[in-house]
Write an enzyme that holds these catalytic residues in place. Structure first.
Site, PDB file in Angstrom:
ATOM      1  N   ASP A 285       9.442  43.444  18.615  1.00 43.67           N
ATOM      2  CA  ASP A 285       8.152  44.097  18.866  1.00 43.67           C
ATOM      3  C   ASP A 285       7.606  43.806  20.262  1.00 43.67           C
ATOM      4  OD1 ASP A 285       8.389  44.784  16.231  1.00 43.67           O
ATOM      5  OD2 ASP A 285       6.407  44.071  15.626  1.00 43.67           O
ATOM      6  N   HIS A 336       5.323  51.399  18.235  1.00 44.38           N
ATOM      7  CA  HIS A 336       4.411  50.295  17.903  1.00 44.38           C
ATOM      8  C   HIS A 336       2.996  50.595  18.412  1.00 44.38           C
ATOM      9  CE1 HIS A 336       3.731  46.390  16.294  1.00 44.38           C
ATOM     10  NE2 HIS A 336       3.628  45.725  17.436  1.00 44.38           N
ATOM     11  N   HIS A 340      -1.469  48.604  20.985  1.00 45.64           N
ATOM     12  CA  HIS A 340      -1.474  47.477  20.046  1.00 45.64           C
ATOM     13  C   HIS A 340      -2.856  47.239  19.427  1.00 45.64           C
ATOM     14  CE1 HIS A 340      -0.270  43.633  18.251  1.00 45.64           C
ATOM     15  NE2 HIS A 340       0.981  43.941  18.578  1.00 45.64           N
ATOM     16  N   HIS A 430      10.126  39.184  18.645  1.00 49.78           N
ATOM     17  CA  HIS A 430       9.401  39.798  19.757  1.00 49.78           C
ATOM     18  C   HIS A 430      10.207  39.645  21.044  1.00 49.78           C
ATOM     19  CE1 HIS A 430       6.273  38.942  16.761  1.00 49.78           C
ATOM     20  NE2 HIS A 430       5.602  39.961  17.289  1.00 49.78           N
TER      21      HIS A 430
END
Length: 477
Positions: A285, A336, A340, A430
């Protein structure tokens, strides 16, 4: 022999010895710098971006923050961002009892729009949104104009003629644009607006190749229903009041953007899996990251492993070439969102905009549209599910959290994953933490020794014959 060397001779010998040491140190430093040098993936030369996120029981925050090689420029940006964090933390302390009682998580999101004006000259438009309770949050806007050629933030006098006559004409243009905006016209307090633009030293402004922007915070010149206000004056109207030097700089001709690649299916995504196989989907991510993502790609290639990268549109905007490299290597790219944000605190139109904008940026960079969605923080509600269903995007969560965002330790990451992984697991990692890249070689080796094969999330869904929106979590031990 040594006794016969007189004082001048000793001075020469010592000087030569010191020069030798300095030369060796310089060679070592040069070698070190050469090893640490990485490819410049940013589409904005001299400018990079980092995204920081944090999640607690009381709040979440996500901050996208550009940075340069110039400490003084970074300092000015850092100070403004840090002030927003401080204000947010202070509000959290005041609202702590309310947040706990109502099981509500506060949220701070700082995002930035970047525009190239000329070679190494950029406009950064920051927007900080925070909500700590109640129905509405608070939005603040701060523009910065960077000239990396001169290593400075441009001030109003660097761009405009700040003569009294010129300023008066620009003030008239601002008022004219305010009064002509039918959406906010009824909310404007004209006297407050005139007072707000009276002193040009207090203007919040930006400049681009086609317009000048002037910003006003919520309640500054209008009723709260108007929200924060941005006045845009077309360049053809503002150009007579620009400095001649600045006009020459922004008249630089830019090369045309390359045509987008046609969207194509990658055969790696379509490989049929053995129903009796032992598979795990590694997901990364918040990238792409100019240093960490290339390390992860190299390790995945060495192990012939495939993964799914859930990318932020804001990061892809800076590093489109890197996003393309991920796709070309046969990995899967998921959405994503753009910035964010916690989607559960947004309206349905805002949720759709966050996903659609990121989809568009990723498609332009990687040549294919993301076919999966991972909501930031794993935050879900009915509105998020509805948008995902409308866009036919399966919602992908995870069954194993590596906690790499928390430990920032390669050994801890490996131990956490191996303690919980099972056939069919979806693992959360990540590609923005160096420690995650450091953990990956050992993690892949250990998984391979236990008989696991690394596949994409879509391959798992295909294996399970599950094509619904989900959410999909994967298997746990």
């Amino acid at each position: 022999m040594i006794k016969r060397i007189k004082l001048p001779g000793w001075i020469v010998i010592i000087s030569l010895f010191l020069l030798l040491i300095v030369g060796v140190v310089s060679m070592m430093q040069g070698s070190s710098e050469a090893k640490e040098k990485t490819e410049d993936y940013s589409v904005y030369p001299g400018l990079n971006i980092k995204t920081k996120t944090k999640e607690t029981d009381l709040y979440t925050f996500s901050v996208s923050q550009p940075y340069t090689e110039h400490k003084q420029i970074n300092k000015v940006i850092d100070e403004w961002v840090d002030q927003q964090k401080t204000d947010f933390t202070s509000e959290i302390n005041i609202m702590e009892d309310f947040l706990k009682k109502n099981e509500f998580r506060a949220h701070l999101n700082i995002q930035v729009e970047t525009e190239k004006i000329a070679d190494q000259i950029y406009t950064l438009e920051f927007e900080a949104y925070q909500i700590t309770g109640g129905a509405n949050g608070m939005t603040k806007v701060k523009p910065f104009i960077l000239d990396l050629n001169q290593n400075k933030m441009l001030q109003l006098g660097d761009v405009l003629q700040v003569k009294e006559a010129s300023i008066k004409e620009i003030q008239k243009l601002i008022m004219k644009e305010l009064n002509s905006n039918k959406e906010i016209n009824d909310y404007i307090f004209e006297e407050l607006a005139k007072e707000a633009i009276k002193n040009p030293d207090n203007w919040k402004w930006s400049i681009s190749r086609d317009k000048m922007g002037v910003y006003f915070d919520e309640y500054e010149i209008a009723a709260g229903a108007a929200g924060r206000i941005k006045v845009e004056i077309p360049m053809k109207k503002i150009k007579p009041y620009l400095n001649k030097d600045f006009v020459e700089k922004i008249d630089i001709t830019f090369p045309e953007e390359k045509n987008n690649k046609e969207e194509e299916k990658h055969s790696e995504d379509m490989v049929e899996l053995d129903p009796n196989g032992k598979y795990v989907a590694l997901t990364f991510d918040d990238g792409p990251h100019p240093k960490v993502t290339p390390q992860i790609l190299a390790t995945l290639k060495k192990h012939d492993a495939k993964a799914t990268f859930f990318m932020l549109g804001s990061q892809v905007d800076y590093y489109p070439t890197l996003a393309n490299e991920v796709a070309e290597a046969g990995h899967e790219i998921g959405d994503h969102t753009m910035n964010h944000q916690d989607l559960t605190i947004l309206g349905i139109d805002q949720i759709q905009a966050e996903v659609q904008q990121s989809n568009s940026v990723i498609k332009k960079a990687a040549g294919r549209t993301p076919n999966l969605l991972r909501p930031p923080y794993g935050a879900l509600n009915d509105n998020v599910k509805q948008i995902a269903a409308n866009m036919e995007l399966p919602i992908i969560m995870w069954s194993v959290d590596s906690l790499d965002w928390k430990s920032r330790n390669a050994t801890a990451v490996n131990e956490e994953v191996m303690a919980n992984v099972a056939p069919g697991s979806i693992v959360l990692l990540h590609d923005i933490h160096p420690s995650t890249a450091e953990a990956l070689p050992e993690l892949l080796t250990t998984l391979e020794k236990q008989g696991y094969q690394m596949v994409t999330v879509s391959q798992l869904l295909e294996l399970w014959e599950d094509k619904g929106v989900g959410p999909h979590y994967g298997n746990i031990k």
